[in-house]
Design a protein around this motif. Sequence first.
Motif, PDB file in Angstrom:
ATOM      1  N   LEU A  52       0.801  -1.218   0.000  1.00 27.89           N
ATOM      2  CA  LEU A  52       0.000   0.000   0.000  1.00 27.89           C
ATOM      3  C   LEU A  52       0.837   1.272   0.000  1.00 27.89           C
ATOM      4  O   LEU A  52       0.378   2.309  -0.490  1.00 27.89           O
ATOM      5  CB  LEU A  52      -0.943  -0.003   1.209  1.00 27.89           C
ATOM      6  N   ASP A  53       2.032   1.224   0.557  1.00 30.15           N
ATOM      7  CA  ASP A  53       2.848   2.437   0.635  1.00 30.15           C
ATOM      8  C   ASP A  53       4.028   2.433  -0.317  1.00 30.15           C
ATOM      9  O   ASP A  53       4.883   3.330  -0.265  1.00 30.15           O
ATOM     10  CB  ASP A  53       3.321   2.693   2.064  1.00 30.15           C
ATOM     11  N   GLY A  54       4.111   1.437  -1.199  1.00 29.17           N
ATOM     12  CA  GLY A  54       5.104   1.434  -2.252  1.00 29.17           C
ATOM     13  C   GLY A  54       6.526   1.210  -1.801  1.00 29.17           C
ATOM     14  O   GLY A  54       7.472   1.530  -2.544  1.00 29.17           O
ATOM     15  N   ASP A  55       6.723   0.605  -0.624  1.00 30.68           N
ATOM     16  CA  ASP A  55       8.082   0.393  -0.125  1.00 30.68           C
ATOM     17  C   ASP A  55       8.592  -1.016  -0.391  1.00 30.68           C
ATOM     18  O   ASP A  55       9.666  -1.389   0.072  1.00 30.68           O
ATOM     19  CB  ASP A  55       8.169   0.709   1.361  1.00 30.68           C
ATOM     20  N   LEU A  73      -2.923  -1.395   7.919  1.00 29.54           N
ATOM     21  CA  LEU A  73      -1.780  -1.716   8.778  1.00 29.54           C
ATOM     22  C   LEU A  73      -0.545  -1.821   7.893  1.00 29.54           C
ATOM     23  O   LEU A  73      -0.419  -2.743   7.081  1.00 29.54           O
ATOM     24  CB  LEU A  73      -1.997  -3.032   9.528  1.00 29.54           C
ATOM     25  N   LEU A  74       0.375  -0.875   8.046  1.00 27.42           N
ATOM     26  CA  LEU A  74       1.578  -0.859   7.231  1.00 27.42           C
ATOM     27  C   LEU A  74       2.652  -1.757   7.833  1.00 27.42           C
ATOM     28  O   LEU A  74       2.851  -1.796   9.054  1.00 27.42           O
ATOM     29  CB  LEU A  74       2.101   0.568   7.082  1.00 27.42           C
ATOM     30  N   ALA A 107      -1.479   1.174  -4.987  1.00 26.64           N
ATOM     31  CA  ALA A 107      -2.592   0.263  -4.700  1.00 26.64           C
ATOM     32  C   ALA A 107      -3.716   0.986  -3.965  1.00 26.64           C
ATOM     33  O   ALA A 107      -3.497   1.593  -2.912  1.00 26.64           O
ATOM     34  CB  ALA A 107      -2.089  -0.909  -3.869  1.00 26.64           C
ATOM     35  N   ASP A 108      -4.903   0.895  -4.521  1.00 26.24           N
ATOM     36  CA  ASP A 108      -6.090   1.516  -3.959  1.00 26.24           C
ATOM     37  C   ASP A 108      -6.943   0.474  -3.240  1.00 26.24           C
ATOM     38  O   ASP A 108      -6.667  -0.732  -3.301  1.00 26.24           O
ATOM     39  CB  ASP A 108      -6.889   2.191  -5.076  1.00 26.24           C
ATOM     40  N   LEU A 109      -7.990   0.932  -2.556  1.00 26.73           N
ATOM     41  CA  LEU A 109      -8.885   0.049  -1.818  1.00 26.73           C
ATOM     42  C   LEU A 109     -10.288   0.106  -2.394  1.00 26.73           C
ATOM     43  O   LEU A 109     -10.782   1.184  -2.766  1.00 26.73           O
ATOM     44  CB  LEU A 109      -8.953   0.451  -0.337  1.00 26.73           C
ATOM     45  N   VAL A 110     -10.932  -1.042  -2.443  1.00 25.72           N
ATOM     46  CA  VAL A 110     -12.344  -1.152  -2.805  1.00 25.72           C
ATOM     47  C   VAL A 110     -13.039  -1.922  -1.695  1.00 25.72           C
ATOM     48  O   VAL A 110     -12.581  -3.006  -1.303  1.00 25.72           O
ATOM     49  CB  VAL A 110     -12.514  -1.875  -4.154  1.00 25.72           C
ATOM     50  N   ASP A 127       1.351   7.251  -0.826  1.00 26.19           N
ATOM     51  CA  ASP A 127       2.214   7.016   0.331  1.00 26.19           C
ATOM     52  C   ASP A 127       1.595   6.075   1.348  1.00 26.19           C
ATOM     53  O   ASP A 127       2.052   5.985   2.489  1.00 26.19           O
ATOM     54  CB  ASP A 127       2.553   8.348   1.000  1.00 26.19           C
ATOM     55  N   GLY A 128       0.538   5.382   0.942  1.00 24.80           N
ATOM     56  CA  GLY A 128      -0.132   4.473   1.865  1.00 24.80           C
ATOM     57  C   GLY A 128      -1.195   5.135   2.704  1.00 24.80           C
ATOM     58  O   GLY A 128      -1.760   4.498   3.595  1.00 24.80           O
TER      59      GLY A 128
END
Length: 437
Positions: A52-55, A73-74, A107-110, A127-128
């Motif tokens: 989600l945060d591209g790391d 939750l990252l 990444a997005d959320l549905v 950035d998440g």
Amino acid sequence: MPRIRDLVAVPAAAALMAPAVLAQDCDPAEIFAPQVAYGVGDRADAVAIGDLDGDGDADLAVANAVSGDASVLLNNGDGTFASDVLYAAGDYPRAVAIGDVDGDGDADLVVANTNGNDISVLLNRGDGTFAPQVRYAGGIGPRSAAIGDLDGDGDADLAVTNGFDRDVSVLLNNGDGTFGPQVSYGAGNGPRSVAIGDLDGDGDADLAVANTFSQDASVLMNNGDGTFASDVLYDLPFGGQSVAIGDLDGDGAPDLAVSTTGTTALGGVSVLLNNGDGTFASQVGYVAGAFGSSVVIGDLDGDGDADLAVADGQASNLSVLINNSDGTFAPEVLYVSGSRPTSVAIGDLDGDGDPDLATANRGDLPGDANVGVLLNRCGPYGCPADLDGDGALTIFDFLAFGNLFDLMDPAADLDGDGDFTIFDFLTFQNAFDAGCP
């Protein structure tokens, strides 16, 4: 959806290659470490895994039905997770999916909102963190959501089951992360779960739906343009709760696993093997807990074939069924989960190359929901990019990955977002460039 051959040139011989994975057997009772639980909102009903945060590591998203929100939750980078951040969703959200719906690379959320009769889309700011939801009308009682390119135009569309409408809604992407009005297609009675995959091998994405009350599974074939033919029904012994798509018998055609409410030798999870043309043999049932609320497919023991994990929504167990290498399965092995797990997701959470599990545990009392993480302790596979298992990285590993990608096999979803895109190829390319230990 673009095929991998549209992204990287490979010889025509790729179609003849049978993908293989470096073998590494593990004791079925010792695959997973005890779960570690993390707090989320009230009544966790579904969990999804994605970066989600591209790391580069895999994070968690959870739909919380009673609190009406989604927890993010990252990952701390080692398979442990920071405290959840809550984002408002609709009324009684019971499903969450992760995917890049606006085409910006993150990444997005549905979220499917059962009581709100709508779907929330939360776009990633890069950035998440997520922008406020935008809601789209669905049918009556949206119960699950899946993300995939249904009309072949390269962007991510939505499929959503409507539990009280006896249908599944398709919302086509306008190309910018907004969606057109839903178009509904008939399914069985009480459609609860939907999965997307190319079931008949014609290059477009079809739908499979688990139906609770009619005790069957619907298969809807894509007409090639994002519209769907009438569903074909396949009997189940009990009410279908969750459906997953993957190649279970190693013949290159995607099969179905459907978790059910049954508890006898015909219940728990049903396996329907593909005849090779998008039709399916009669189900074979396996015991998997008392109430199969959710099922996922993945190579859990590292031996190269696809196993099953099933959440028991009426107990505190997770069933693992190891493939006998022919699409039949050994008896379940139980792992302790949180209380009443309603959903299970699969992905590499600690970055060691093997698949871990996350469960959404709704709990017995208000406020005691959590998400459980069970890390795979089989150890990393010998070399993540050595897909043909010969100990060397060559063009044949590209061919094996290409086959997996074209089949939309879960093994090719290398970035763990539930979709099959250029980012999976880039993840494979990075592993290939890194070489073997």
